[in-house]
Design a protein around this motif. Structure first.
Motif, PDB file in Angstrom:
ATOM      1  N   PRO A  62       0.830  -1.203   0.000  1.00  0.00           N
ATOM      2  CA  PRO A  62       0.000   0.000   0.000  1.00  0.00           C
ATOM      3  C   PRO A  62       0.865   1.254   0.000  1.00  0.00           C
ATOM      4  CG  PRO A  62       0.035  -0.990   2.182  1.00  0.00           C
ATOM      5  CD  PRO A  62       0.724  -1.960   1.272  1.00  0.00           C
ATOM      6  N   ILE A  63       0.251   2.395  -0.292  1.00  0.00           N
ATOM      7  CA  ILE A  63       0.968   3.664  -0.373  1.00  0.00           C
ATOM      8  C   ILE A  63       1.668   3.979   0.942  1.00  0.00           C
ATOM      9  CG2 ILE A  63       0.668   6.165  -0.636  1.00  0.00           C
ATOM     10  CD1 ILE A  63      -1.640   5.573  -2.519  1.00  0.00           C
ATOM     11  N   GLY A  64       2.941   4.298   0.856  1.00  0.00           N
ATOM     12  CA  GLY A  64       3.692   4.686   2.049  1.00  0.00           C
ATOM     13  C   GLY A  64       4.397   3.546   2.750  1.00  0.00           C
ATOM     14  N   MET A  65       4.074   2.304   2.393  1.00  0.00           N
ATOM     15  CA  MET A  65       4.713   1.144   3.018  1.00  0.00           C
ATOM     16  C   MET A  65       5.899   0.728   2.159  1.00  0.00           C
ATOM     17  SD  MET A  65       2.946  -2.414   4.257  1.00  0.00           S
ATOM     18  CE  MET A  65       3.891  -3.791   4.918  1.00  0.00           C
ATOM     19  N   LEU A  66       7.050   0.527   2.798  1.00  0.00           N
ATOM     20  CA  LEU A  66       8.269   0.189   2.078  1.00  0.00           C
ATOM     21  C   LEU A  66       8.773  -1.193   2.473  1.00  0.00           C
ATOM     22  CD1 LEU A  66      10.174   3.589   2.516  1.00  0.00           C
ATOM     23  CD2 LEU A  66       8.713   2.896   0.611  1.00  0.00           C
ATOM     24  N   ARG A  67       9.412  -1.867   1.514  1.00  0.00           N
ATOM     25  CA  ARG A  67      10.054  -3.155   1.783  1.00  0.00           C
ATOM     26  C   ARG A  67      11.564  -2.931   1.738  1.00  0.00           C
ATOM     27  NH1 ARG A  67       7.729  -6.141  -1.830  1.00  0.00           N
ATOM     28  NH2 ARG A  67       6.361  -7.386  -0.497  1.00  0.00           N
ATOM     29  N   ARG A  68      12.226  -3.216   2.820  1.00  0.00           N
ATOM     30  CA  ARG A  68      13.667  -3.046   2.903  1.00  0.00           C
ATOM     31  C   ARG A  68      14.343  -4.407   2.935  1.00  0.00           C
ATOM     32  NH1 ARG A  68      14.253   1.930   1.071  1.00  0.00           N
ATOM     33  NH2 ARG A  68      13.482   3.588   2.462  1.00  0.00           N
ATOM     34  N   VAL A  69      15.429  -4.526   2.191  1.00  0.00           N
ATOM     35  CA  VAL A  69      16.165  -5.797   2.127  1.00  0.00           C
ATOM     36  C   VAL A  69      17.605  -5.554   2.567  1.00  0.00           C
ATOM     37  CG1 VAL A  69      16.920  -7.688   0.657  1.00  0.00           C
ATOM     38  CG2 VAL A  69      14.716  -6.572   0.225  1.00  0.00           C
ATOM     39  N   LYS A  70      18.039  -6.294   3.589  1.00  0.00           N
ATOM     40  CA  LYS A  70      19.425  -6.256   4.044  1.00  0.00           C
ATOM     41  C   LYS A  70      19.941  -7.682   4.075  1.00  0.00           C
ATOM     42  CE  LYS A  70      19.815  -1.976   6.683  1.00  0.00           C
ATOM     43  NZ  LYS A  70      20.210  -1.359   7.984  1.00  0.00           N
ATOM     44  N   GLY A  71      20.755  -8.012   3.093  1.00  0.00           N
ATOM     45  CA  GLY A  71      21.253  -9.393   3.007  1.00  0.00           C
ATOM     46  C   GLY A  71      20.093 -10.358   2.845  1.00  0.00           C
ATOM     47  N   PRO A  72      20.033 -11.388   3.686  1.00  0.00           N
ATOM     48  CA  PRO A  72      18.950 -12.366   3.568  1.00  0.00           C
ATOM     49  C   PRO A  72      17.671 -11.906   4.272  1.00  0.00           C
ATOM     50  CG  PRO A  72      20.445 -13.034   5.287  1.00  0.00           C
ATOM     51  CD  PRO A  72      21.042 -11.796   4.681  1.00  0.00           C
ATOM     52  N   HIS A  73      17.719 -10.778   4.949  1.00  0.00           N
ATOM     53  CA  HIS A  73      16.592 -10.347   5.769  1.00  0.00           C
ATOM     54  C   HIS A  73      15.727  -9.316   5.039  1.00  0.00           C
ATOM     55  CE1 HIS A  73      18.397 -12.480   9.096  1.00  0.00           C
ATOM     56  NE2 HIS A  73      19.522 -11.789   8.938  1.00  0.00           N
ATOM     57  N   ILE A  74      14.422  -9.434   5.238  1.00  0.00           N
ATOM     58  CA  ILE A  74      13.437  -8.500   4.682  1.00  0.00           C
ATOM     59  C   ILE A  74      12.636  -7.914   5.835  1.00  0.00           C
ATOM     60  CG2 ILE A  74      11.396  -8.237   3.213  1.00  0.00           C
ATOM     61  CD1 ILE A  74      12.411 -10.530   1.523  1.00  0.00           C
ATOM     62  N   TYR A  75      12.462  -6.616   5.841  1.00  0.00           N
ATOM     63  CA  TYR A  75      11.615  -5.992   6.850  1.00  0.00           C
ATOM     64  C   TYR A  75      10.857  -4.843   6.204  1.00  0.00           C
ATOM     65  CZ  TYR A  75      15.280  -2.410   7.218  1.00  0.00           C
ATOM     66  OH  TYR A  75      16.183  -1.417   6.943  1.00  0.00           O
ATOM     67  N   TYR A  76       9.838  -4.367   6.923  1.00  0.00           N
ATOM     68  CA  TYR A  76       8.932  -3.371   6.362  1.00  0.00           C
ATOM     69  C   TYR A  76       8.920  -2.113   7.230  1.00  0.00           C
ATOM     70  CZ  TYR A  76       7.346  -7.432   3.767  1.00  0.00           C
ATOM     71  OH  TYR A  76       7.297  -8.539   2.969  1.00  0.00           O
ATOM     72  N   THR A  77       8.687  -0.958   6.555  1.00  0.00           N
ATOM     73  CA  THR A  77       8.603   0.309   7.277  1.00  0.00           C
ATOM     74  C   THR A  77       7.467   1.149   6.704  1.00  0.00           C
ATOM     75  OG1 THR A  77      10.091   1.527   5.803  1.00  0.00           O
ATOM     76  CG2 THR A  77      11.111   0.323   7.641  1.00  0.00           C
ATOM     77  N   LEU A  78       7.044   2.145   7.487  1.00  0.00           N
ATOM     78  CA  LEU A  78       6.060   3.117   7.027  1.00  0.00           C
ATOM     79  C   LEU A  78       6.779   4.432   6.780  1.00  0.00           C
ATOM     80  CD1 LEU A  78       3.245   4.220   6.446  1.00  0.00           C
ATOM     81  CD2 LEU A  78       2.935   4.586   8.898  1.00  0.00           C
ATOM     82  N   ASP A  79       6.728   4.906   5.541  1.00  0.00           N
ATOM     83  CA  ASP A  79       7.400   6.151   5.162  1.00  0.00           C
ATOM     84  C   ASP A  79       6.546   7.338   5.623  1.00  0.00           C
ATOM     85  OD1 ASP A  79       8.735   8.223   4.010  1.00  0.00           O
ATOM     86  OD2 ASP A  79       8.390   7.613   1.931  1.00  0.00           O
ATOM     87  N   MET A  80       7.064   8.125   6.553  1.00  0.00           N
ATOM     88  CA  MET A  80       6.341   9.282   7.081  1.00  0.00           C
ATOM     89  C   MET A  80       6.759  10.579   6.404  1.00  0.00           C
ATOM     90  SD  MET A  80       4.304   7.916   9.185  1.00  0.00           S
ATOM     91  CE  MET A  80       3.662   9.338  10.065  1.00  0.00           C
ATOM     92  N   GLY A  81       7.724  10.500   5.462  1.00  0.00           N
ATOM     93  CA  GLY A  81       8.164  11.685   4.747  1.00  0.00           C
ATOM     94  C   GLY A  81       8.963  12.614   5.638  1.00  0.00           C
ATOM     95  N   GLY A  82       8.953  13.883   5.287  1.00  0.00           N
ATOM     96  CA  GLY A  82       9.670  14.873   6.070  1.00  0.00           C
ATOM     97  C   GLY A  82      11.147  14.939   5.705  1.00  0.00           C
ATOM     98  N   LYS A  83      11.826  15.933   6.281  1.00  0.00           N
ATOM     99  CA  LYS A  83      13.266  16.102   6.083  1.00  0.00           C
ATOM    100  C   LYS A  83      13.923  16.266   7.436  1.00  0.00           C
ATOM    101  CE  LYS A  83      13.060  18.240   1.487  1.00  0.00           C
ATOM    102  NZ  LYS A  83      13.409  19.424   0.677  1.00  0.00           N
ATOM    103  N   PRO A  84      14.806  15.354   7.838  1.00  0.00           N
ATOM    104  CA  PRO A  84      15.162  14.133   7.103  1.00  0.00           C
ATOM    105  C   PRO A  84      14.000  13.138   7.096  1.00  0.00           C
ATOM    106  CG  PRO A  84      16.130  14.102   9.270  1.00  0.00           C
ATOM    107  CD  PRO A  84      15.525  15.467   9.122  1.00  0.00           C
ATOM    108  N   ARG A  85      14.003  12.251   6.118  1.00  0.00           N
ATOM    109  CA  ARG A  85      12.918  11.295   5.976  1.00  0.00           C
ATOM    110  C   ARG A  85      12.825  10.381   7.199  1.00  0.00           C
ATOM    111  NH1 ARG A  85       9.922   9.851   1.831  1.00  0.00           N
ATOM    112  NH2 ARG A  85      11.197  11.135   0.446  1.00  0.00           N
TER     113      ARG A  85
END
Length: 341
Positions: free
Chosen positions: A12-35
Protein backbone atom coordinates in the motif's frame (compact mmCIF):
# COMPACT_ATOMS: atom_id res chain seq x y z
CA UNK A 1 6.04 13.60 0.39
CA UNK A 2 5.76 10.05 -0.90
CA UNK A 3 7.21 9.35 -4.33
CA UNK A 4 5.34 7.64 -7.14
CA UNK A 5 5.94 3.91 -6.69
CA UNK A 6 8.04 2.24 -9.38
CA UNK A 7 8.25 -1.22 -7.76
CA UNK A 8 6.71 -3.29 -4.95
CA UNK A 9 3.23 -2.68 -6.31
CA UNK A 10 1.82 -5.21 -3.83
CA UNK A 11 2.45 -2.75 -1.00
CA UNK A 12 0.00 0.00 0.00
CA UNK A 13 0.97 3.66 -0.37
CA UNK A 14 3.69 4.69 2.05
CA UNK A 15 4.71 1.14 3.02
CA UNK A 16 8.27 0.19 2.08
CA UNK A 17 10.05 -3.16 1.78
CA UNK A 18 13.67 -3.05 2.90
CA UNK A 19 16.17 -5.80 2.13
CA UNK A 20 19.43 -6.26 4.04
CA UNK A 21 21.25 -9.39 3.01
CA UNK A 22 18.95 -12.37 3.57
CA UNK A 23 16.59 -10.35 5.77
CA UNK A 24 13.44 -8.50 4.68
CA UNK A 25 11.62 -5.99 6.85
CA UNK A 26 8.93 -3.37 6.36
CA UNK A 27 8.60 0.31 7.28
CA UNK A 28 6.06 3.12 7.03
CA UNK A 29 7.40 6.15 5.16
CA UNK A 30 6.34 9.28 7.08
CA UNK A 31 8.16 11.68 4.75
CA UNK A 32 9.67 14.87 6.07
CA UNK A 33 13.27 16.10 6.08
CA UNK A 34 15.16 14.13 7.10
CA UNK A 35 12.92 11.29 5.98
CA UNK A 36 11.36 9.35 8.84
CA UNK A 37 10.46 5.65 8.62
CA UNK A 38 8.57 3.73 11.30
CA UNK A 39 9.55 0.02 11.62
CA UNK A 40 6.68 -2.39 10.96
CA UNK A 41 8.52 -5.67 11.52
CA UNK A 42 9.58 -8.62 9.37
CA UNK A 43 6.27 -10.46 9.11
CA UNK A 44 4.34 -9.19 6.08
CA UNK A 45 0.83 -9.66 7.48
CA UNK A 46 1.67 -8.26 10.91
CA UNK A 47 3.35 -5.34 9.16
CA UNK A 48 0.15 -4.66 7.18
CA UNK A 49 -1.87 -4.70 10.41
CA UNK A 50 0.47 -2.23 12.11
CA UNK A 51 0.56 -0.12 8.95
CA UNK A 52 -3.26 0.17 8.99
CA UNK A 53 -3.30 1.16 12.66
CA UNK A 54 -0.64 3.82 12.14
CA UNK A 55 -2.31 5.23 9.01
CA UNK A 56 -5.66 5.54 10.78
CA UNK A 57 -3.99 7.30 13.69
CA UNK A 58 -1.99 9.55 11.34
CA UNK A 59 -5.13 10.59 9.47
CA UNK A 60 -6.79 11.56 12.73
CA UNK A 61 -3.82 13.46 14.09
CA UNK A 62 -2.40 14.82 10.82
CA UNK A 63 -4.99 14.77 8.04
CA UNK A 64 -3.52 14.09 4.63
CA UNK A 65 -4.49 15.47 1.25
CA UNK A 66 -6.08 12.08 0.54
CA UNK A 67 -8.45 12.52 3.49
CA UNK A 68 -9.50 15.91 2.11
CA UNK A 69 -9.90 14.49 -1.41
CA UNK A 70 -12.10 11.65 -0.15
CA UNK A 71 -14.38 13.99 1.76
CA UNK A 72 -14.60 16.42 -1.16
CA UNK A 73 -15.42 13.54 -3.51
CA UNK A 74 -18.24 12.34 -1.25
CA UNK A 75 -19.74 15.63 -0.10
CA UNK A 76 -18.97 18.42 -2.57
CA UNK A 77 -18.44 16.81 -5.96
CA UNK A 78 -22.04 15.51 -6.33
CA UNK A 79 -23.19 19.15 -6.20
CA UNK A 80 -21.21 20.01 -9.34
CA UNK A 81 -22.34 19.82 -12.96
CA UNK A 82 -21.95 16.47 -14.74
CA UNK A 83 -19.13 17.73 -16.96
CA UNK A 84 -17.28 19.12 -13.93
CA UNK A 85 -17.52 15.70 -12.29
CA UNK A 86 -16.09 14.04 -15.40
CA UNK A 87 -13.13 16.44 -15.46
CA UNK A 88 -12.58 15.86 -11.71
CA UNK A 89 -12.34 12.10 -12.20
CA UNK A 90 -9.68 12.64 -14.87
CA UNK A 91 -7.63 15.30 -13.06
CA UNK A 92 -7.79 13.88 -9.55
CA UNK A 93 -5.56 10.95 -10.53
CA UNK A 94 -2.64 13.34 -10.97
CA UNK A 95 -3.33 15.14 -7.68
CA UNK A 96 -3.70 11.90 -5.71
CA UNK A 97 -0.53 10.32 -7.07
CA UNK A 98 1.57 13.36 -6.22
CA UNK A 99 -0.02 14.74 -3.04
CA UNK A 100 -2.22 11.96 -1.67
CA UNK A 101 -0.10 10.78 1.28
CA UNK A 102 1.23 14.22 2.19
CA UNK A 103 -0.01 15.77 5.45
CA UNK A 104 -1.87 18.97 4.59
CA UNK A 105 0.32 21.04 6.91
CA UNK A 106 3.48 19.97 5.07
CA UNK A 107 2.42 20.94 1.54
CA UNK A 108 4.24 24.14 0.62
CA UNK A 109 4.15 26.49 -2.41
CA UNK A 110 7.36 24.90 -3.71
CA UNK A 111 5.54 21.56 -4.02
CA UNK A 112 2.84 23.18 -6.17
CA UNK A 113 5.55 24.67 -8.38
CA UNK A 114 7.25 21.27 -8.72
CA UNK A 115 3.92 19.65 -9.61
CA UNK A 116 3.35 22.22 -12.37
CA UNK A 117 6.89 21.69 -13.67
CA UNK A 118 6.40 17.93 -13.69
CA UNK A 119 3.33 18.32 -15.92
CA UNK A 120 4.75 21.05 -18.15
CA UNK A 121 4.04 18.98 -21.25
CA UNK A 122 0.27 19.16 -20.55
CA UNK A 123 -0.14 22.75 -19.33
CA UNK A 124 -3.93 22.88 -19.53
CA UNK A 125 -4.30 19.76 -17.41
CA UNK A 126 -1.65 21.01 -14.96
CA UNK A 127 -3.48 24.31 -14.49
CA UNK A 128 -6.79 22.52 -13.95
CA UNK A 129 -5.16 20.25 -11.36
CA UNK A 130 -3.79 23.30 -9.55
CA UNK A 131 -7.26 24.85 -9.39
CA UNK A 132 -8.70 21.55 -8.21
CA UNK A 133 -6.05 21.23 -5.51
CA UNK A 134 -6.76 24.79 -4.36
CA UNK A 135 -10.50 24.14 -4.16
CA UNK A 136 -10.05 20.96 -2.10
CA UNK A 137 -7.47 22.61 0.16
CA UNK A 138 -9.80 25.54 0.88
CA UNK A 139 -12.57 23.11 1.75
CA UNK A 140 -10.15 21.28 4.07
CA UNK A 141 -9.45 24.57 5.86
CA UNK A 142 -13.16 25.06 6.33
CA UNK A 143 -13.52 21.54 7.72
CA UNK A 144 -10.80 22.22 10.29
CA UNK A 145 -8.32 19.78 8.76
CA UNK A 146 -5.62 22.46 8.64
CA UNK A 147 -4.98 26.09 9.46
CA UNK A 148 -2.16 26.34 6.92
CA UNK A 149 -2.31 28.93 4.17
CA UNK A 150 -3.34 27.59 0.77
CA UNK A 151 0.00 26.72 -0.89
CA UNK A 152 -1.39 27.66 -4.32
CA UNK A 153 -1.49 31.34 -3.37
CA UNK A 154 1.12 33.30 -5.29
CA UNK A 155 1.97 30.39 -7.61
CA UNK A 156 1.15 31.08 -11.24
CA UNK A 157 0.03 28.34 -13.56
CA UNK A 158 1.37 27.81 -17.05
CA UNK A 159 0.70 30.57 -19.54
CA UNK A 160 -1.69 29.31 -22.19
CA UNK A 161 -2.11 30.69 -25.66
CA UNK A 162 -5.56 32.18 -26.13
CA UNK A 163 -7.53 30.61 -28.98
CA UNK A 164 -8.04 33.29 -31.63
CA UNK A 165 -9.76 31.36 -34.42
CA UNK A 166 -12.86 33.03 -35.84
CA UNK A 167 -15.12 30.86 -37.99
CA UNK A 168 -16.14 32.88 -41.02
CA UNK A 169 -19.49 32.34 -42.71
CA UNK A 170 -17.69 30.82 -45.69
CA UNK A 171 -15.90 28.26 -43.51
CA UNK A 172 -19.09 27.49 -41.61
CA UNK A 173 -20.98 26.92 -44.87
CA UNK A 174 -18.16 24.78 -46.25
CA UNK A 175 -18.43 22.26 -43.41
CA UNK A 176 -22.22 22.65 -43.21
CA UNK A 177 -22.49 21.63 -46.87
CA UNK A 178 -20.97 18.23 -46.06
CA UNK A 179 -22.82 17.74 -42.75
CA UNK A 180 -25.41 15.09 -41.98
CA UNK A 181 -28.92 16.27 -41.11
CA UNK A 182 -28.32 15.78 -37.35
CA UNK A 183 -25.07 17.77 -37.59
CA UNK A 184 -26.74 20.59 -39.54
CA UNK A 185 -29.34 20.88 -36.80
CA UNK A 186 -26.65 20.86 -34.11
CA UNK A 187 -24.43 23.43 -35.83
CA UNK A 188 -27.27 25.90 -36.32
CA UNK A 189 -28.82 25.37 -32.88
CA UNK A 190 -25.46 25.83 -31.13
CA UNK A 191 -24.58 28.91 -33.18
CA UNK A 192 -27.95 30.65 -33.05
CA UNK A 193 -28.30 30.19 -29.28
CA UNK A 194 -24.59 30.70 -28.48
CA UNK A 195 -24.60 27.72 -26.13
CA UNK A 196 -22.00 25.10 -25.29
CA UNK A 197 -22.28 21.76 -27.16
CA UNK A 198 -23.46 19.94 -24.02
CA UNK A 199 -26.24 22.49 -23.43
CA UNK A 200 -27.37 22.27 -27.05
CA UNK A 201 -27.51 18.48 -26.83
CA UNK A 202 -29.63 18.66 -23.67
CA UNK A 203 -32.36 20.88 -25.18
CA UNK A 204 -35.80 19.22 -25.31
CA UNK A 205 -39.33 19.90 -26.56
CA UNK A 206 -40.33 20.74 -22.98
CA UNK A 207 -37.87 23.64 -23.07
CA UNK A 208 -40.05 25.44 -25.62
CA UNK A 209 -42.38 27.62 -23.54
CA UNK A 210 -44.45 30.62 -24.67
CA UNK A 211 -42.31 31.36 -27.71
CA UNK A 212 -39.01 31.00 -25.83
CA UNK A 213 -36.34 28.30 -25.68
CA UNK A 214 -35.65 27.87 -21.96
CA UNK A 215 -32.02 27.08 -21.17
CA UNK A 216 -30.35 26.32 -17.85
CA UNK A 217 -26.64 26.10 -18.48
CA UNK A 218 -25.13 22.96 -16.98
CA UNK A 219 -21.81 24.61 -16.11
CA UNK A 220 -23.00 27.81 -14.44
CA UNK A 221 -26.71 27.03 -13.78
CA UNK A 222 -27.40 30.34 -15.54
CA UNK A 223 -31.06 30.50 -16.75
CA UNK A 224 -31.77 32.00 -20.18
CA UNK A 225 -34.84 32.53 -22.37
CA UNK A 226 -33.97 32.69 -26.05
CA UNK A 227 -36.74 34.20 -28.17
CA UNK A 228 -37.75 31.76 -30.90
CA UNK A 229 -37.78 33.93 -34.00
CA UNK A 230 -36.02 34.35 -37.33
CA UNK A 231 -33.57 31.63 -38.33
CA UNK A 232 -33.86 29.89 -34.95
CA UNK A 233 -37.60 29.44 -35.53
CA UNK A 234 -36.91 27.98 -38.97
CA UNK A 235 -34.39 25.51 -37.54
CA UNK A 236 -36.74 24.33 -34.79
CA UNK A 237 -39.58 23.91 -37.31
CA UNK A 238 -37.25 21.88 -39.54
CA UNK A 239 -36.31 19.70 -36.55
CA UNK A 240 -40.01 19.10 -35.83
CA UNK A 241 -40.64 18.07 -39.44
CA UNK A 242 -37.73 15.64 -39.35
CA UNK A 243 -38.89 14.15 -36.06
CA UNK A 244 -42.30 13.43 -37.59
CA UNK A 245 -40.59 11.02 -39.99
CA UNK A 246 -40.10 8.59 -37.07
CA UNK A 247 -42.83 6.53 -35.42
CA UNK A 248 -41.18 7.16 -32.06
CA UNK A 249 -38.71 9.98 -31.60
CA UNK A 250 -36.85 11.29 -28.59
CA UNK A 251 -38.06 14.39 -26.79
CA UNK A 252 -34.63 15.93 -27.41
CA UNK A 253 -34.41 18.61 -30.08
CA UNK A 254 -31.21 17.12 -31.48
CA UNK A 255 -31.75 13.56 -32.67
CA UNK A 256 -29.69 11.09 -34.68
CA UNK A 257 -30.71 9.30 -37.87
CA UNK A 258 -32.76 6.78 -35.86
CA UNK A 259 -34.79 9.38 -34.01
CA UNK A 260 -32.89 8.91 -30.75
CA UNK A 261 -31.20 11.61 -28.71
CA UNK A 262 -27.98 12.77 -30.36
CA UNK A 263 -25.00 11.98 -28.13
CA UNK A 264 -21.77 13.90 -27.77
CA UNK A 265 -19.78 11.02 -29.27
CA UNK A 266 -22.00 10.78 -32.36
CA UNK A 267 -21.95 14.57 -32.77
CA UNK A 268 -18.16 14.53 -32.64
CA UNK A 269 -17.94 11.74 -35.23
CA UNK A 270 -20.37 13.46 -37.62
CA UNK A 271 -18.47 16.74 -37.29
CA UNK A 272 -15.09 15.15 -37.99
CA UNK A 273 -16.53 13.29 -41.00
CA UNK A 274 -17.98 16.53 -42.39
CA UNK A 275 -14.63 18.28 -42.00
CA UNK A 276 -12.85 15.40 -43.74
CA UNK A 277 -15.26 15.58 -46.70
CA UNK A 278 -14.79 19.34 -46.87
CA UNK A 279 -11.00 18.88 -46.94
CA UNK A 280 -11.25 16.26 -49.69
CA UNK A 281 -13.16 18.77 -51.84
CA UNK A 282 -11.00 21.76 -50.84
CA UNK A 283 -7.48 20.48 -50.07
CA UNK A 284 -6.03 23.99 -50.32
CA UNK A 285 -8.11 24.95 -47.23
CA UNK A 286 -7.16 21.91 -45.15
CA UNK A 287 -5.44 23.81 -42.31
CA UNK A 288 -8.40 26.18 -41.86
CA UNK A 289 -10.98 23.41 -41.98
CA UNK A 290 -9.16 21.11 -39.55
CA UNK A 291 -8.67 24.04 -37.17
CA UNK A 292 -12.45 24.50 -37.01
CA UNK A 293 -13.69 23.11 -33.67
CA UNK A 294 -17.37 22.68 -32.92
CA UNK A 295 -16.91 24.70 -29.72
CA UNK A 296 -15.77 27.65 -31.89
CA UNK A 297 -19.43 28.20 -32.78
CA UNK A 298 -19.98 29.73 -29.33
CA UNK A 299 -17.25 32.28 -30.01
CA UNK A 300 -18.65 32.93 -33.49
CA UNK A 301 -22.06 33.60 -31.95
CA UNK A 302 -20.47 36.08 -29.53
CA UNK A 303 -18.47 37.87 -32.24
CA UNK A 304 -21.37 38.11 -34.69
CA UNK A 305 -23.83 39.29 -32.02
CA UNK A 306 -21.32 41.84 -30.75
CA UNK A 307 -20.86 43.30 -34.24
CA UNK A 308 -24.62 43.64 -34.75
CA UNK A 309 -25.92 44.49 -31.27
CA UNK A 310 -22.92 45.24 -29.07
CA UNK A 311 -20.82 43.41 -26.49
CA UNK A 312 -23.50 43.44 -23.79
CA UNK A 313 -25.98 41.58 -26.01
CA UNK A 314 -23.25 39.05 -26.80
CA UNK A 315 -22.62 38.56 -23.07
CA UNK A 316 -26.37 38.14 -22.46
CA UNK A 317 -26.64 35.49 -25.19
CA UNK A 318 -23.75 33.48 -23.75
CA UNK A 319 -25.12 33.80 -20.21
CA UNK A 320 -22.27 35.90 -18.79
CA UNK A 321 -22.99 38.27 -15.91
CA UNK A 322 -19.91 40.31 -16.77
CA UNK A 323 -19.14 41.43 -20.31
CA UNK A 324 -15.43 41.16 -19.44
CA UNK A 325 -15.76 37.36 -19.48
CA UNK A 326 -17.17 37.48 -23.00
CA UNK A 327 -14.52 39.92 -24.13
CA UNK A 328 -11.66 37.91 -22.62
CA UNK A 329 -12.60 34.44 -23.86
CA UNK A 330 -14.97 34.72 -26.83
CA UNK A 331 -14.59 37.96 -28.76
CA UNK A 332 -11.82 37.06 -31.17
CA UNK A 333 -12.00 39.62 -33.99
CA UNK A 334 -11.53 42.88 -32.11
CA UNK A 335 -13.56 46.07 -32.29
CA UNK A 336 -14.64 47.61 -35.57
CA UNK A 337 -12.89 50.97 -35.92
CA UNK A 338 -12.63 53.63 -38.60
CA UNK A 339 -9.43 55.15 -39.96
CA UNK A 340 -8.17 58.53 -38.82
CA UNK A 341 -9.25 60.07 -42.13
Amino acid sequence: MARIRTKNFDLPIGMLRRVKGPHIYYTLDMGGKPRKEIPLGKDYFLALKKYSELRIQANIERPTMQAAIDRYRNEELPKQADNTQKIFKYDIKHVESYFGTAPLDEIKPVHIRKFLDKHRSTPTTANRCKRLFSTIFNNARGWGYTDAQNPCEGIRGHKLDKRTVYISDDLFNLVYKHASEPLKDAMELAYLTGQRPADALSMTEDDIVSGHLIIKQAKTKQPLRVVIQGQLKEVINRIHRRKHEYTIASGALLINTQGKRLTQAVLRNHFHEARDRAVAENPELESSIINFWFYDLRAKAADDTSDLLGEQKAADLLGHDDVKTTRRHYLRRGKIVVPTR
